[in-house]
Write a protein that holds these residues in place. Structure first.
Motif, PDB file in Angstrom:
ATOM      1  N   ALA A   4      12.442 -40.671   7.777  1.00  0.00           N
ATOM      2  CA  ALA A   4      11.567 -41.125   8.860  1.00  0.00           C
ATOM      3  C   ALA A   4      10.752 -42.311   8.359  1.00  0.00           C
ATOM      4  O   ALA A   4      10.330 -42.342   7.197  1.00  0.00           O
ATOM      5  CB  ALA A   4      10.653 -40.003   9.300  1.00  0.00           C
ATOM      6  N   VAL A   5      10.539 -43.278   9.224  1.00  0.00           N
ATOM      7  CA  VAL A   5       9.801 -44.500   8.874  1.00  0.00           C
ATOM      8  C   VAL A   5       8.454 -44.468   9.589  1.00  0.00           C
ATOM      9  O   VAL A   5       8.395 -44.315  10.808  1.00  0.00           O
ATOM     10  CB  VAL A   5      10.606 -45.762   9.279  1.00  0.00           C
ATOM     11  N   ASP A   6       7.380 -44.616   8.814  1.00  0.00           N
ATOM     12  CA  ASP A   6       6.025 -44.537   9.348  1.00  0.00           C
ATOM     13  C   ASP A   6       5.289 -45.877   9.304  1.00  0.00           C
ATOM     14  O   ASP A   6       4.075 -45.915   9.092  1.00  0.00           O
ATOM     15  CB  ASP A   6       5.223 -43.482   8.582  1.00  0.00           C
ATOM     16  N   ILE A   7       5.999 -46.962   9.521  1.00  0.00           N
ATOM     17  CA  ILE A   7       5.350 -48.271   9.514  1.00  0.00           C
ATOM     18  C   ILE A   7       4.308 -48.356  10.635  1.00  0.00           C
ATOM     19  O   ILE A   7       3.234 -48.932  10.442  1.00  0.00           O
ATOM     20  CB  ILE A   7       6.391 -49.405   9.623  1.00  0.00           C
ATOM     21  N   ASP A   8       4.599 -47.748  11.783  1.00  0.00           N
ATOM     22  CA  ASP A   8       3.634 -47.751  12.897  1.00  0.00           C
ATOM     23  C   ASP A   8       2.291 -47.172  12.479  1.00  0.00           C
ATOM     24  O   ASP A   8       1.239 -47.674  12.871  1.00  0.00           O
ATOM     25  CB  ASP A   8       4.166 -46.947  14.081  1.00  0.00           C
ATOM     26  N   VAL A   9       2.333 -46.095  11.711  1.00  0.00           N
ATOM     27  CA  VAL A   9       1.104 -45.447  11.259  1.00  0.00           C
ATOM     28  C   VAL A   9       0.277 -46.403  10.406  1.00  0.00           C
ATOM     29  O   VAL A   9      -0.933 -46.553  10.614  1.00  0.00           O
ATOM     30  CB  VAL A   9       1.437 -44.151  10.469  1.00  0.00           C
ATOM     31  N   MET A  10       0.949 -47.068   9.472  1.00  0.00           N
ATOM     32  CA  MET A  10       0.226 -47.992   8.581  1.00  0.00           C
ATOM     33  C   MET A  10      -0.267 -49.212   9.348  1.00  0.00           C
ATOM     34  O   MET A  10      -1.359 -49.723   9.070  1.00  0.00           O
ATOM     35  CB  MET A  10       1.104 -48.404   7.401  1.00  0.00           C
ATOM     36  N   LEU A  11       0.510 -49.688  10.308  1.00  0.00           N
ATOM     37  CA  LEU A  11       0.052 -50.818  11.131  1.00  0.00           C
ATOM     38  C   LEU A  11      -1.223 -50.444  11.889  1.00  0.00           C
ATOM     39  O   LEU A  11      -2.173 -51.230  11.948  1.00  0.00           O
ATOM     40  CB  LEU A  11       1.143 -51.238  12.125  1.00  0.00           C
ATOM     41  N   LEU A  21       2.551 -58.665  10.537  1.00  0.00           N
ATOM     42  CA  LEU A  21       3.199 -58.059   9.370  1.00  0.00           C
ATOM     43  C   LEU A  21       4.496 -58.790   9.038  1.00  0.00           C
ATOM     44  O   LEU A  21       4.746 -59.107   7.873  1.00  0.00           O
ATOM     45  CB  LEU A  21       3.476 -56.576   9.615  1.00  0.00           C
ATOM     46  N   ALA A  22       5.300 -59.083  10.040  1.00  0.00           N
ATOM     47  CA  ALA A  22       6.563 -59.798   9.813  1.00  0.00           C
ATOM     48  C   ALA A  22       6.296 -61.149   9.164  1.00  0.00           C
ATOM     49  O   ALA A  22       6.980 -61.521   8.193  1.00  0.00           O
ATOM     50  CB  ALA A  22       7.314 -59.967  11.123  1.00  0.00           C
ATOM     51  N   ASP A  23       5.312 -61.887   9.667  1.00  0.00           N
ATOM     52  CA  ASP A  23       4.976 -63.193   9.081  1.00  0.00           C
ATOM     53  C   ASP A  23       4.548 -63.066   7.629  1.00  0.00           C
ATOM     54  O   ASP A  23       4.989 -63.827   6.771  1.00  0.00           O
ATOM     55  CB  ASP A  23       3.847 -63.873   9.873  1.00  0.00           C
ATOM     56  N   ARG A  24       3.692 -62.103   7.361  1.00  0.00           N
ATOM     57  CA  ARG A  24       3.153 -61.954   6.009  1.00  0.00           C
ATOM     58  C   ARG A  24       4.192 -61.442   5.019  1.00  0.00           C
ATOM     59  O   ARG A  24       4.142 -61.765   3.838  1.00  0.00           O
ATOM     60  CB  ARG A  24       1.928 -61.055   6.035  1.00  0.00           C
ATOM     61  N   VAL A  25       5.156 -60.648   5.511  1.00  0.00           N
ATOM     62  CA  VAL A  25       6.210 -60.120   4.644  1.00  0.00           C
ATOM     63  C   VAL A  25       7.332 -61.148   4.471  1.00  0.00           C
ATOM     64  O   VAL A  25       7.996 -61.182   3.439  1.00  0.00           O
ATOM     65  CB  VAL A  25       6.751 -58.782   5.203  1.00  0.00           C
ATOM     66  N   GLY A  26       7.524 -61.977   5.492  1.00  0.00           N
ATOM     67  CA  GLY A  26       8.580 -62.986   5.412  1.00  0.00           C
ATOM     68  C   GLY A  26       9.898 -62.525   5.998  1.00  0.00           C
ATOM     69  O   GLY A  26      10.963 -62.939   5.538  1.00  0.00           O
ATOM     70  N   CYS A  52       4.635 -52.931   1.132  1.00  0.00           N
ATOM     71  CA  CYS A  52       3.580 -52.190   0.441  1.00  0.00           C
ATOM     72  C   CYS A  52       2.440 -53.100   0.005  1.00  0.00           C
ATOM     73  O   CYS A  52       1.269 -52.715   0.101  1.00  0.00           O
ATOM     74  CB  CYS A  52       4.158 -51.447  -0.764  1.00  0.00           C
ATOM     75  N   GLU A  53       2.770 -54.286  -0.448  1.00  0.00           N
ATOM     76  CA  GLU A  53       1.731 -55.229  -0.875  1.00  0.00           C
ATOM     77  C   GLU A  53       0.852 -55.632   0.304  1.00  0.00           C
ATOM     78  O   GLU A  53      -0.379 -55.592   0.229  1.00  0.00           O
ATOM     79  CB  GLU A  53       2.363 -56.467  -1.506  1.00  0.00           C
ATOM     80  N   VAL A  54       1.476 -56.007   1.415  1.00  0.00           N
ATOM     81  CA  VAL A  54       0.723 -56.464   2.590  1.00  0.00           C
ATOM     82  C   VAL A  54      -0.080 -55.323   3.199  1.00  0.00           C
ATOM     83  O   VAL A  54      -1.240 -55.506   3.587  1.00  0.00           O
ATOM     84  CB  VAL A  54       1.676 -57.088   3.635  1.00  0.00           C
ATOM     85  N   LEU A  55       0.510 -54.136   3.279  1.00  0.00           N
ATOM     86  CA  LEU A  55      -0.157 -52.987   3.902  1.00  0.00           C
ATOM     87  C   LEU A  55      -1.044 -52.214   2.916  1.00  0.00           C
ATOM     88  O   LEU A  55      -1.710 -51.258   3.300  1.00  0.00           O
ATOM     89  CB  LEU A  55       0.876 -52.045   4.520  1.00  0.00           C
TER      90      LEU A  55
END
Length: 80
Positions: A4-11, A21-26, A52-55
């Motif tokens: 399961a991917v929890d990117i929404d939670v961290m956002l 996030l997309a811009d900062r991650v590249g 992980c670095e950006v978030l």
């Protein structure tokens, strides 16, 4: 898939948009959406590290394992 991917939670915790996030991650917002929605078949470690670095989090904050049976019963409980 049992991952399961929890990117929404961290956002939400970081009060950050998918586009930011997309811009900062590249990566493209479309590729981030594929990952965020659990449709990705793989993720590069460099992308995971950048997320992980950006978030400011650990990989385990973004990804977790769920047994297949739990996911199936969750999906069935959503049915009317």
């Amino acid at each position: 898939m049992p991952i399961a991917v929890d990117i929404d939670v961290m956002l939400a915790r970081r009060k950050m948009s998918v586009g930011e996030l997309a811009d900062r991650v590249g990566i493209t917002p479309a590729n981030l959406a594929v990952l965020k929605n659990g449709r990705a078949k793989a993720v590069r470690f460099s992308t995971l590290a950048a997320l992980c670095e950006v978030l400011e989090c650990q990989p385990g904050d973004l990804l977790r394992w769920e047994p297949e049976a739990a996911r199936t019963s969750d999906a069935l409980s959503d049915l009317p």
